[in-house]
Every structure is written in structure tokens, then in C-alpha cells.
Design an enzyme around this catalytic site. Structure first.
Site, mmCIF file in Angstrom:
data_model
loop_
_atom_site.group_PDB
_atom_site.id
_atom_site.type_symbol
_atom_site.label_atom_id
_atom_site.label_comp_id
_atom_site.label_asym_id
_atom_site.label_seq_id
_atom_site.Cartn_x
_atom_site.Cartn_y
_atom_site.Cartn_z
ATOM 1 N N HIS A 1 -2.581 -2.669 2.905
ATOM 2 C CA HIS A 1 -3.357 -3.183 1.778
ATOM 3 C C HIS A 1 -4.625 -2.363 1.585
ATOM 4 O O HIS A 1 -5.229 -1.892 2.545
ATOM 5 C CB HIS A 1 -3.743 -4.647 2.016
ATOM 6 C CG HIS A 1 -2.579 -5.546 2.263
ATOM 7 N ND1 HIS A 1 -1.536 -5.667 1.388
ATOM 8 C CD2 HIS A 1 -2.292 -6.374 3.306
ATOM 9 C CE1 HIS A 1 -0.653 -6.538 1.867
ATOM 10 N NE2 HIS A 1 -1.088 -6.968 3.025
ATOM 11 N N ARG B 1 3.981 -0.642 -0.275
ATOM 12 C CA ARG B 1 5.110 -0.498 0.651
ATOM 13 C C ARG B 1 5.210 0.948 1.106
ATOM 14 O O ARG B 1 5.322 1.866 0.302
ATOM 15 C CB ARG B 1 6.427 -0.912 -0.018
ATOM 16 C CG ARG B 1 6.526 -2.371 -0.367
ATOM 17 C CD ARG B 1 7.959 -2.738 -0.759
ATOM 18 N NE ARG B 1 7.962 -3.980 -1.501
ATOM 19 C CZ ARG B 1 8.024 -4.070 -2.827
ATOM 20 N NH1 ARG B 1 8.116 -2.954 -3.548
ATOM 21 N NH2 ARG B 1 8.017 -5.235 -3.421
ATOM 22 N N GLU C 1 -6.404 -10.100 5.690
ATOM 23 C CA GLU C 1 -5.649 -11.327 5.944
ATOM 24 C C GLU C 1 -5.547 -11.627 7.434
ATOM 25 O O GLU C 1 -5.787 -10.768 8.282
ATOM 26 C CB GLU C 1 -4.242 -11.218 5.349
ATOM 27 C CG GLU C 1 -3.391 -10.127 5.975
ATOM 28 C CD GLU C 1 -2.111 -9.845 5.203
ATOM 29 O OE1 GLU C 1 -2.027 -10.224 4.014
ATOM 30 O OE2 GLU C 1 -1.197 -9.238 5.789
ATOM 31 N N HIS D 1 1.260 -2.689 8.771
ATOM 32 C CA HIS D 1 1.768 -3.912 9.383
ATOM 33 C C HIS D 1 3.097 -4.339 8.767
ATOM 34 O O HIS D 1 3.455 -3.905 7.666
ATOM 35 C CB HIS D 1 0.756 -5.051 9.219
ATOM 36 C CG HIS D 1 0.481 -5.394 7.783
ATOM 37 N ND1 HIS D 1 -0.406 -4.681 7.008
ATOM 38 C CD2 HIS D 1 0.976 -6.363 6.969
ATOM 39 C CE1 HIS D 1 -0.459 -5.193 5.796
ATOM 40 N NE2 HIS D 1 0.386 -6.218 5.730
#
Length: 323
Positions: A99, A195, A116, A175
Site C-alpha cells: 500500500h 498487486r 493497517e 504483505h
């Protein structure tokens, strides 16, 4: 204001399962592969709608603009909700992804960056996470391997996980969730995901999902993956109450509560609270209204609410999230 419930938003994905509907009582189609339940979200195309009380039918975005600090608290000054809360059912592997931070996401998409945390609610088989590059692998090594169409799957760290584990995933950290797990995700309000690799799989129409190689390498950071697992700092431990700090940072504080009997608290007017039930059932009650609690239930407690009590005759485990 009062204790707020919302209609969940479902996300059908290639890697999802049906546990959110069958185990966590979400009102989703059991025949669809639902990977995410967006519990509390204030994004332009995904805005949760209140499902209880006099504000039923109003969006979270409306509440933020109409009630301001009464909902959000005095600590927060922006005109959008600062967090996005999800429950994730990863039956299969998610893509290996990354991200962007706030600066890159704002410049590239006019959106927010994404940081997150994951709390493992349950596992149903061999469950692992992929986090970060191995110590002897550089970002340049990974880029070269991708350019040469080499197998990159052994270039990352893999973590065995169990119920109750928690990990922080900052922007720039590579991740992936690797299946057989239910996760509560607390994140900043962003839907931007790049991605990097999708296991060479295709959807039911034989199509591969889009990859974002250039953007991914623009935002990848060198992060020590082994520092990202929570050590759960204990604050209180008695026969009736245990409180553990899972993570606290610039974006949110998440605490794990284990109660046996009734637990009474009071909002401090600086921040709203979010309750996510991990185990058990009961009720949360205020002078204005009450809400039934069961596994997977999420409740937004406005900053101005004041006193409330969580009642559970057989005990309950939940996350409490503030900013």
C-alpha cells in the site's frame, strides 16, 4: 447521539469463503465467495448506512458532517471518518501486495494512504502470513526476478499464525494473507492496493487480475517484518477484566478486552470508540439505547455518548479501537 449499528458492505473476491455469513451471521449470500465485510467505512463509493434508531438510513459520511465532534471527538478535526473497519474471510491466498503512504496516494490518486493492522479472530487449518522481504533479499533483487519472470515465492518471510495474534502492516510493507483465517482489520480510510504478484491464478472467466508493478516498486520500503507482531502490552489483569494494548500509533489505538461479567465505561469526548466482538455474546447498553452483541458484531460508540455498560453472563472478548 446513541450506540450506532451499520449495514455491512460485502466484497465478493476470488479468495473469499462463506464464513462471514455462516459463522459470523453477516447477511450475505452463502453461495458467494465473500472475502470482506466492511463494517465501518466512509469512502465515496463505499459508505456504511446506519441500521438502527432515528438515524437509520443515514450514511456515515452524513453523520460525520452533521455531528462532527459529537461523533468523532474533540481530538479529530477532519471532515471524514478516520478509520475503515473490516472483517476478512481469507479462504485462499490474497495477492502479494503493498500500500502507498499518504503522500504517494494523494499525488497519484487523490486518495489517502493505507496503514493497517490485522487481528487473527480464528484459523481453520494451516494459516500463514507473508510479510516483507527476507533479510538477504533486496528490493532490486525482487525487481530483477520479476522482470526475468523468475519464481519469487521464496523471497519473502512467512509467519505461522494462530487465534489472537496481531500484526501491524505499515504503508510500503509487502504483505499477503495466505488463507484459512478470519481477520479483523483496522486501517486508515483507503482502498488503494497495489498487486505485486497473484500466484499465476485466473478467475472463473480465465482472466488474471491486474498487477501494479511500477506503483508497487515506487512505494516499497525496507521494513523489518519481525518487528511488526504485537507483544500485547498488558494494562490490567484481574479475575473479571483483562486489558491488553495491541497497537498504538499515530492513526489508532487498539486494545483487547477480556471480561467476565459486566464492564462499565465512559467515553472521554476526545475520541469515538469502536467495539468489535471476538468471542462470546451479550449486550452493550447506554441511557439512550442498547445493542445485542455476538461474535463479529461491530458497534460505533460516539464520543459524546458518556456512560455505557457491556453485559455478558458467560464472558466476552472484544477489541476496542480509538484514535
Amino acid at each position: 447521539m446513541y450506540l450506532l449499528e451499520f449495514n455491512e458492505i460485502s466484497k465478493e473476491v476470488i479468495w473469499g469463503g462463506n464464513s462471514l455469513s455462516t459463522v459470523y451471521s453477516k447477511p450475505f449470500d452463502k453461495d458467494k465467495t465473500i472475502g470482506e465485510s466492511w463494517e465501518i467505512c466512509d469512502l465515496p463509493n463505499d459508505n456504511n448506512v446506519v441500521s438502527n434508531g432515528e438515524l437509520k438510513g443515514k450514511t456515515l459520511s452524513y453523520l460525520v458532517k452533521e455531528y462532527g465532534s459529537k461523533l468523532l471527538g474533540t481530538k479529530y478535526k477532519e471532515d471524514y471518518f478516520p478509520l475503515l473497519i473490516k472483517l476478512i474471510d481469507a479462504k485462499d491466498k490474497l495477492s502479494i501486495q503493498v500500500h502507498p503512504d499518504e503522500e504517494y496516494a494523494n499525488k497519484r490518486h487523490n486518495k489517502h494512504g493505507k496503514n493497517e493492522m490485522w487481528y487473527v479472530m480464528d484459523t481453520y487449518g494451516d494459516a500463514k502470513l507473508l510479510i516483507g522481504l527476507k533479510e538477504n533479499v533486496t528490493k532490486e533483487d525482487l525487481k530483477k526476478a520479476i522482470d526475468n519472470k523468475e519464481n519469487i515465492e521464496d523471497m519473502f518471510n512467512y509467519f505461522d499464525i494462530k487465534k489472537g495474534d496481531a500484526f501491524y502492516i505499515p504503508s510500503g510493507c509487502i504483505h499477503a494473507i495466505l488463507g484459512n483465517v478470519i481477520i479483523a482489520e483496522i486501517q486508515t480510510p483507503s482502498d488503494v492496493t497495489y498487486r505485486l504478484y497473484d500466484w499465476n491464478r485466473v478467475d472463473k472467466n480465465g482472466k488474471s487480475r491486474e498487477l501494479h508493478i511500477e506503483d508497487s516498486f515506487n512505494v516499497i520500503k525496507n521494513i523489518n517484518a519481525f518487528s511488526l507482531k504485537s507483544s500485547k502490552n498488558n494494562k490490567i489483569k484481574t479475575n473479571t477484566l483483562e486489558i491488553n494494548t495491541v497497537f498504538t500509533n499515530d492513526y489508532f489505538t487498539t486494545e483487547e478486552y477480556i471480561i467476565n461479567g459486566d464492564y462499565s465505561s465512559k467515553t472521554n469526548e476526545e475520541s469515538f470508540e469502536i467495539i468489535i466482538v471476538l468471542e462470546g455474546n451479550g449486550t452493550i447498553e447506554s441511557s439512550v439505547n442498547s445493542v445485542d452483541l455476538k461474535i463479529g458484531k461491530t458497534v460505533l460508540v460516539p464520543a459524546s455518548l458518556g456512560d455505557y455498560t457491556i453485559k455478558s453472563s458467560k464472558g466476552m472478548k472484544f477489541l476496542r479501537v480509538t484514535i
